[in-house]
Each structure stands twice: as C-alpha cells, then as structure tokens.
Design an enzyme around this catalytic site. Structure first.
Site, mmCIF file in Angstrom:
data_model
loop_
_atom_site.group_PDB
_atom_site.id
_atom_site.type_symbol
_atom_site.label_atom_id
_atom_site.label_comp_id
_atom_site.label_asym_id
_atom_site.label_seq_id
_atom_site.Cartn_x
_atom_site.Cartn_y
_atom_site.Cartn_z
ATOM 1 N N ALA A 1 48.138 27.226 81.913
ATOM 2 C CA ALA A 1 47.109 28.078 81.289
ATOM 3 C C ALA A 1 47.352 28.169 79.789
ATOM 4 C CB ALA A 1 47.091 29.464 81.925
ATOM 5 N N VAL B 1 55.307 25.018 88.540
ATOM 6 C CA VAL B 1 55.082 23.730 89.211
ATOM 7 C C VAL B 1 56.394 22.960 89.199
ATOM 8 C CG1 VAL B 1 53.810 21.541 89.123
ATOM 9 C CG2 VAL B 1 52.662 23.684 88.470
ATOM 10 N N GLU C 1 55.029 25.309 58.354
ATOM 11 C CA GLU C 1 54.424 26.625 58.650
ATOM 12 C C GLU C 1 55.502 27.692 58.894
ATOM 13 O OE1 GLU C 1 51.351 26.182 61.716
ATOM 14 O OE2 GLU C 1 49.926 25.973 60.065
ATOM 15 N N ALA D 1 46.076 21.854 69.327
ATOM 16 C CA ALA D 1 45.319 22.811 70.143
ATOM 17 C C ALA D 1 43.833 22.498 70.077
ATOM 18 C CB ALA D 1 45.588 24.222 69.631
ATOM 19 N N GLN D 2 43.405 22.072 68.889
ATOM 20 C CA GLN D 2 41.998 21.730 68.701
ATOM 21 C C GLN D 2 41.566 20.659 69.711
ATOM 22 O OE1 GLN D 2 39.105 20.100 65.113
ATOM 23 N NE2 GLN D 2 41.268 20.191 64.716
ATOM 24 N N LYS E 1 42.399 29.423 58.291
ATOM 25 C CA LYS E 1 43.377 29.352 59.389
ATOM 26 C C LYS E 1 43.207 30.562 60.303
ATOM 27 C CE LYS E 1 46.803 27.299 61.427
ATOM 28 N NZ LYS E 1 48.178 27.648 61.432
HETATM 29 P P1 FAD Z 1 50.509 24.486 75.888
HETATM 30 O O1 FAD Z 1 49.823 25.304 74.878
HETATM 31 O O2 FAD Z 1 51.948 24.133 75.707
HETATM 32 O O3 FAD Z 1 50.313 25.187 77.313
HETATM 33 C C1 FAD Z 1 50.948 24.712 78.475
HETATM 34 C C2 FAD Z 1 50.954 25.821 79.501
HETATM 35 O O4 FAD Z 1 51.530 25.315 80.715
HETATM 36 C C3 FAD Z 1 51.778 27.024 79.101
HETATM 37 O O5 FAD Z 1 51.099 28.209 79.416
HETATM 38 C C4 FAD Z 1 53.054 26.888 79.935
HETATM 39 O O6 FAD Z 1 53.661 28.138 80.225
HETATM 40 C C5 FAD Z 1 52.507 26.225 81.187
HETATM 41 N N1 FAD Z 1 53.507 25.460 81.931
HETATM 42 C C6 FAD Z 1 54.361 24.535 81.414
HETATM 43 N N2 FAD Z 1 55.125 24.021 82.392
HETATM 44 C C7 FAD Z 1 54.764 24.634 83.543
HETATM 45 C C8 FAD Z 1 55.180 24.519 84.906
HETATM 46 N N3 FAD Z 1 56.133 23.652 85.282
HETATM 47 N N4 FAD Z 1 54.569 25.294 85.817
HETATM 48 C C9 FAD Z 1 53.589 26.161 85.471
HETATM 49 N N5 FAD Z 1 53.151 26.311 84.213
HETATM 50 C C10 FAD Z 1 53.725 25.556 83.252
HETATM 51 N N6 FAD Z 1 47.647 22.841 66.926
HETATM 52 C C11 FAD Z 1 46.498 23.056 66.231
HETATM 53 O O7 FAD Z 1 45.463 22.427 66.548
HETATM 54 N N7 FAD Z 1 46.435 23.956 65.206
HETATM 55 C C12 FAD Z 1 47.511 24.698 64.833
HETATM 56 O O8 FAD Z 1 47.427 25.503 63.896
HETATM 57 C C13 FAD Z 1 48.736 24.509 65.530
HETATM 58 N N8 FAD Z 1 49.822 25.237 65.215
HETATM 59 C C14 FAD Z 1 50.985 25.066 65.919
HETATM 60 C C15 FAD Z 1 52.089 25.836 65.565
HETATM 61 C C16 FAD Z 1 53.276 25.682 66.249
HETATM 62 C C17 FAD Z 1 54.453 26.528 65.865
HETATM 63 C C18 FAD Z 1 53.377 24.734 67.312
HETATM 64 C C19 FAD Z 1 54.672 24.558 68.069
HETATM 65 C C20 FAD Z 1 52.280 23.956 67.664
HETATM 66 C C21 FAD Z 1 51.078 24.106 66.977
HETATM 67 N N9 FAD Z 1 49.941 23.358 67.297
HETATM 68 C C22 FAD Z 1 48.763 23.542 66.602
HETATM 69 C C23 FAD Z 1 49.975 22.408 68.416
HETATM 70 C C24 FAD Z 1 49.407 23.110 69.674
HETATM 71 O O9 FAD Z 1 50.052 24.346 69.859
HETATM 72 C C25 FAD Z 1 49.550 22.261 70.942
HETATM 73 O O10 FAD Z 1 48.970 21.012 70.709
HETATM 74 C C26 FAD Z 1 48.856 22.980 72.092
HETATM 75 O O11 FAD Z 1 49.551 24.151 72.418
HETATM 76 C C27 FAD Z 1 48.751 22.087 73.332
HETATM 77 O O12 FAD Z 1 48.032 22.781 74.306
HETATM 78 P P2 FAD Z 1 48.327 22.539 75.850
HETATM 79 O O13 FAD Z 1 47.355 23.356 76.595
HETATM 80 O O14 FAD Z 1 48.405 21.085 76.121
HETATM 81 O O15 FAD Z 1 49.799 23.069 76.077
HETATM 82 P P1 NAD Z 2 55.797 16.342 63.980
HETATM 83 O O1 NAD Z 2 56.215 15.213 64.861
HETATM 84 O O2 NAD Z 2 54.414 16.371 63.495
HETATM 85 O O3 NAD Z 2 56.761 16.397 62.692
HETATM 86 C C1 NAD Z 2 58.149 16.238 62.833
HETATM 87 C C2 NAD Z 2 58.786 15.963 61.472
HETATM 88 O O4 NAD Z 2 60.202 15.863 61.668
HETATM 89 C C3 NAD Z 2 58.334 14.655 60.832
HETATM 90 O O5 NAD Z 2 58.054 14.865 59.484
HETATM 91 C C4 NAD Z 2 59.536 13.725 61.048
HETATM 92 O O6 NAD Z 2 59.661 12.741 60.027
HETATM 93 C C5 NAD Z 2 60.687 14.710 61.002
HETATM 94 N N1 NAD Z 2 61.891 14.221 61.699
HETATM 95 C C6 NAD Z 2 61.955 13.567 62.893
HETATM 96 N N2 NAD Z 2 63.237 13.266 63.188
HETATM 97 C C7 NAD Z 2 64.001 13.768 62.192
HETATM 98 C C8 NAD Z 2 65.407 13.768 61.935
HETATM 99 N N3 NAD Z 2 66.287 13.213 62.772
HETATM 100 N N4 NAD Z 2 65.839 14.375 60.806
HETATM 101 C C9 NAD Z 2 64.977 14.971 59.940
HETATM 102 N N5 NAD Z 2 63.638 14.970 60.127
HETATM 103 C C10 NAD Z 2 63.153 14.384 61.240
HETATM 104 O O7 NAD Z 2 56.169 17.656 64.816
HETATM 105 P P2 NAD Z 2 55.653 19.149 64.673
HETATM 106 O O8 NAD Z 2 55.590 19.563 63.258
HETATM 107 O O9 NAD Z 2 56.485 19.941 65.622
HETATM 108 O O10 NAD Z 2 54.169 19.079 65.226
HETATM 109 C C11 NAD Z 2 53.920 18.767 66.604
HETATM 110 C C12 NAD Z 2 52.438 18.640 66.852
HETATM 111 O O11 NAD Z 2 51.831 19.943 66.710
HETATM 112 C C13 NAD Z 2 51.740 17.727 65.867
HETATM 113 O O12 NAD Z 2 50.738 17.003 66.515
HETATM 114 C C14 NAD Z 2 51.121 18.677 64.873
HETATM 115 O O13 NAD Z 2 49.926 18.155 64.308
HETATM 116 C C15 NAD Z 2 50.820 19.886 65.737
HETATM 117 N N6 NAD Z 2 50.866 21.098 64.892
HETATM 118 C C16 NAD Z 2 49.750 21.384 64.193
HETATM 119 C C17 NAD Z 2 49.743 22.475 63.359
HETATM 120 C C18 NAD Z 2 48.489 22.786 62.577
HETATM 121 O O14 NAD Z 2 47.464 22.142 62.794
HETATM 122 N N7 NAD Z 2 48.511 23.749 61.677
HETATM 123 C C19 NAD Z 2 50.880 23.291 63.249
HETATM 124 C C20 NAD Z 2 52.030 22.960 63.982
HETATM 125 C C21 NAD Z 2 52.008 21.844 64.807
#
Ligand code: FAD
Ligand code: NAD
Length: 402
Positions: free
Chosen positions: A13, A83, A172, A319-320, A379
């Site tokens: 979810a 799961v 971030e 997430a988008q 944002k």
């Molecule tokens: P998730 O959001 O990871 O959801 C998975 C769900 O499955 C969770 O509720 C989890 O509890 C559940 N789950 C997992 N394993 C099990 C299991 N075995 N049994 C039951 N339930 C389970 N993307 C953007 O587009 N814009 C952003 O600004 C952005 N900011 C981010 C900031 C951070 C700090 C991080 C880490 C990521 C960010 N991302 C952003 C990336 C985005 O969060 C992910 O791409 C997104 O969450 C993926 O959605 P999902 O539904 O695939 O997985």
């Molecule tokens: P990422 O894979 O996008 O970035 C990881 C960074 O770590 C890269 O710059 C890489 O060169 C560096 N790296 C990898 N191995 C390393 C090492 N051994 N030593 C030092 N640096 C190393 O991972 P992320 O930032 O966690 O993002 C994950 C996903 O979530 C991406 O798809 C991203 O677009 C998405 N995300 C989006 C947003 C947003 O849209 N605002 C915010 C957070 C995450």
C-alpha cells in the site's frame, strides 16, 4: 454470480499499490471483483517525505495515515500482513497471517536500500528506507548533539554527519539538515561552526538530469549553509568510525558520529525469489505492465523496470511513475474483467523537483528550469497532490503541506 467474481490481489500500500486500489474502487462495482489489499503496516506513509523525518524537520506522524481511511470497505478487503512468498504458477501468495489465492495479481512491494555489498555499510550506516529507519536516524542525530553537550571530554565527531551519495535522496536530506542544524544548535547551545556536514559522491557530476546551472545553484545553496562536498570520491567501506573512501588509489578514513547511506535503492527482495530475470529487485514489464509469461500479473512502482517502447533504459524509480502505473493497472484490470484488451502504459513526465530544505529547491517543470522559493512551493504542491490523489480532499487538508 458471486462464484464468478475474480480475485484481484494487490501487494503493498505504497504509492503504486494504494493508487491501484483507490482507482479500482472508483471504477468497479462491489460485484465486479473480490479485491484484497495486503500491506505489512496498517498505515501508508509518504516515502517522498522520509528525508524530512530523517533530519527531524517533521515528525513521523506527519507522513503516515491509516490505509483504512482510503479504502472502501464494501469493495476492498484490507489485510495487514507481511508477504513472505509469491507462488506465481500456483497463483498463491503466502503471508505471515495466511495464504491468499488470486486470479489477477498486482505486485507493488516498493524499494529497499541498496548497499551494493559494500563492506560494513549495512551494519554501520543509517539508511533512509521507511518510517522506522528514518525515526532511528533523526533520534540518533539529536542524541549525538545532546551527548556532545553532556560529555566532559567533547568529541567533535558527535557533531559530524557523513552523507554517502549525492542523488536526490542525499541532496534533499542535506537540505533538511541545513534547516535542522540551526534548531539543534540553538536547543543545545552549540556553536554552529562546530557542526560538520559532508557529502561524499562517487561520480564527478551530481544530479546528471539537471543543467549545470541548477546543480551549481544547489551546491552553492548547501555550501553556504555549511555542507562540504567530496565529489569523485567513491565510498569503499563503512565502519564504526565512518566511511572509507578511495582517493587516487589510496584509502582514506572519514570520521563522523553519524554515517548515512543514500546512494541507491533496489526493488523488494521478494522479487528475485518469485520471478525470473529480476535485477536489483526489478523486473522488465511488458508495455501493458504485465510480465512475460503471466498476463495476469502486473508489477508496478519500484519493483518494475518499465522500458518505454523505442527506448533502451527503464524509467527511474519515482513516486510520480508509481502512481501513474497504479492508475493504469486499475484501468487494465477493468478491461480484463470486461473481456477487453489491455492498453499500453504511457508515462507523462510533468517534471522533477529536488527540495533544498523547506524553503528552496531546484527543478525542471514541463521542460523549464526552476529554482528557489518557486521550486520549494511546487514541491509542496506535488506532495499535497499525492495525498489528495490517494486519500481525497479531507486527507489532503489534514496532512497536506500548506
Ligand atoms: P513504496 O512507496 O516503497 O511502497 C511499498 C509498500 O509495500 C510499503 O507500504 C511497504 O510497507 C509495503 N511492503 C513492502 N514489503 C512488503 C511485504 N513483504 N509485505 C507487505 N507489504 C510490504 N519520488 C518522486 O517522484 N518524488 C519525490 O519527491 C521523491 N522523494 C523521495 C524522497 C526519499 C527520501 C526517497 C527515499 C524516495 C523518494 N522518491 C520520490 C522515490 C519514491 O518514494 C519511490 O519511487 C516510491 O515510494 C515507490 O513507490 P512504490 O509504491 O513502488 O513503493
Ligand atoms: P540514486 O541512485 O538516484 O543516487 C545515488 C547516488 O549515489 C548517485 O549520485 C551515485 O553516483 C552515488 N553513489 C553510488 N555508489 C556510491 C559510492 N560507493 N560512493 C559514493 N557515492 C555513490 O539514489 P537516490 O538518491 O536514493 O534515489 C532513488 C530513486 O528515488 C531515484 O529514482 C530518484 O529519482 C528517486 N527520488 C526522487 C526524488 C525527487 O524526485 N525529489 C527524491 C528522492 C529520490
């Protein structure tokens, strides 16, 4: 009629799974299918806000809400369970609370942190992965500041934070830290100049999807607030002292009281155990988001590696994309139930914004570069829109960023 109802099972979810279910309940009558949503927590959390909880700029309660608030109980059976196995051929999913059969399966189990097998990383570095890891991290940072003040022999490492990886998550998180550090210093009476924030990045260029102007804007913004960047500096190990990096073939120890690994993600570990051809927890989908050999199994969100027709690389994990895939899969399930052909997924890229704390940021929106307060405002709009799409107006007002 009841016996003909197809069993639709949605795993996870997060953005992808919850969007699938909320769209399905809008599109289908209660008689059309037996829909079950399984998630390991009773709550959904805004993964995209985890860097804020991790830095301590928001409370963990701010980014979660009960899944029950979003599902229609007359149409969806919500089960809180973990799961443990997906048996694709037997069309059965095992959980810690029981076994569920399916006719149509949607796998949306999301991401976990990827440490690429780097020695000591799992044991010694904090990860930004879920609500629990983020709470642990923000508490640790504050404990270190408190400990610094309380101890007779001051250890400057208590005020040092290493962030490994300058991707979106790392940048971030650093942005939030530049908001949080002045608060912590004022709370504990610490000279802010003593705090050391260091970002270590392996690649020579950060955030390659942005123009040099935008990257320079972000770097300058963070440097002015005390962040030091070590670029082209791969982290090769982590230990209790901090990161070990490699510079000109020589290993160097960087020391800090807090080491945070933000250098990559992978899809759920259950993916490798359940399907063939999975790499880093992601499987290549067909264009309608099902997978090869299984027209009744959809994989969405961070477990999917969707390659748009005519392109070579999969879409990133965001997430988008997860939400757009969730909506699309719901419509494809409706088509299947109506005996109609499924449709191909088309991703609409509206842009990307990377926050730099609560009041600044950089981004590309509909092809145009933006920075500063405008980016920060957008944002917040994007964050609030996600809640609105999953939980409606009421939840958006309660939880949104206004
Ligand atoms: P998730 O959001 O990871 O959801 C998975 C769900 O499955 C969770 O509720 C989890 O509890 C559940 N789950 C997992 N394993 C099990 C299991 N075995 N049994 C039951 N339930 C389970 N993307 C953007 O587009 N814009 C952003 O600004 C952005 N900011 C981010 C900031 C951070 C700090 C991080 C880490 C990521 C960010 N991302 C952003 C990336 C985005 O969060 C992910 O791409 C997104 O969450 C993926 O959605 P999902 O539904 O695939 O997985
Ligand atoms: P990422 O894979 O996008 O970035 C990881 C960074 O770590 C890269 O710059 C890489 O060169 C560096 N790296 C990898 N191995 C390393 C090492 N051994 N030593 C030092 N640096 C190393 O991972 P992320 O930032 O966690 O993002 C994950 C996903 O979530 C991406 O798809 C991203 O677009 C998405 N995300 C989006 C947003 C947003 O849209 N605002 C915010 C957070 C995450």
């Amino acid at each position: 009629m009841a016996q003909d109802r197809k069993k639709v099972l949605v795993l996870g979810a997060g953005y992808a799974g919850l969007q699938t279910v909320t769209k399905l309940q809008k599109e289908l009558s209660a008689e059309a299918a037996e829909i079950t949503l399984i998630n390991k927590n009773e709550y959904h959390y805004e993964t995209t806000w985890l860097h804020e909880v991790s830095a301590g700029t928001i409370n963990y309660e701010d980014l979660l809400y009960p899944v029950e608030k979003t599902v229609n109980k007359n149409k969806v059976n919500f089960v809180v369970a973990e799961v443990t196995k997906i048996d694709r051929n037997a069309k059965r999913v095992e959980t810690d609370k029981g076994v569920y059969d399916f006719d149509i399966l949607v796998v949306a189990l999301g991401f976990v942190s990827e440490t690429f097998g780097i020695d000591g990383m799992k044991e010694h570095a904090f990860q930004i992965e879920n609500v629990l890891t983020s709470r642990k991290l923000s508490r640790h940072i504050e404990d270190k500041f408190a400990n610094y003040v309380a101890s007779k022999d001051k250890d400057d490492r208590d005020l040092s934070i290493l962030v490994g990886g300058a991707g979106f998550t790392g940048i971030e998180f650093l942005g939030e830290l530049t908001d949080r550090v002045p608060e912590l210093c004022s709370k504990y009476g610490i000279d802010q100049n003593k705090v050391k924030l260091t970002c270590v990045e392996a690649a020579p260029k950060m955030l390659p999807m942005f123009s040099d102007e935008l990257v320079n804007y972000a770097v300058n913004y963070l440097e002015e607030r005390g962040v030091e960047f070590k670029i082209a500096t791969p982290i090769v190990a982590c230990n209790e002292k901090g990161f070990v990096v490699e510079v000109n073939g020589q290993k160097q120890q960087l020391e800090a009281g807090t080491s945070v690994w933000t250098a990559g993600v992978r899809g759920s570990h259950l993916m490798e155990e359940s399907f063939e051809g999975v790499k880093r927890g992601r499987i290549i989908n067909k264009q309608d988001l099902t997978i090869d050999g299984h027209d009744d199994i959809f994989v969405v969100g961070d477990c999917a590696a969707f390659i748009p027709a005519g392109e070579e690389r999969p879409l990133p994990t965001t997430a988008q994309i997860a939400m757009q895939q969730g909506e699309h899969v719901a419509m494809n399930i409706k088509h299947m139930l109506n005996g109609e052909p499924t449709q191909d997924f088309q991703y609409v890229n509206r842009g990307t914004v990377c926050s730099l704390g609560a009041h600044d940021g950089i981004g590309i929106v509909y092809g145009r570069d933006i920075s500063g307060k405008k980016a920060a405002f957008l944002k917040k709009v994007i964050d609030t829109r996600a809640i609105y799409k999953l939980g409606g107006v009421g939840l958006a007002f309660k939880k949104g960023k206004f």
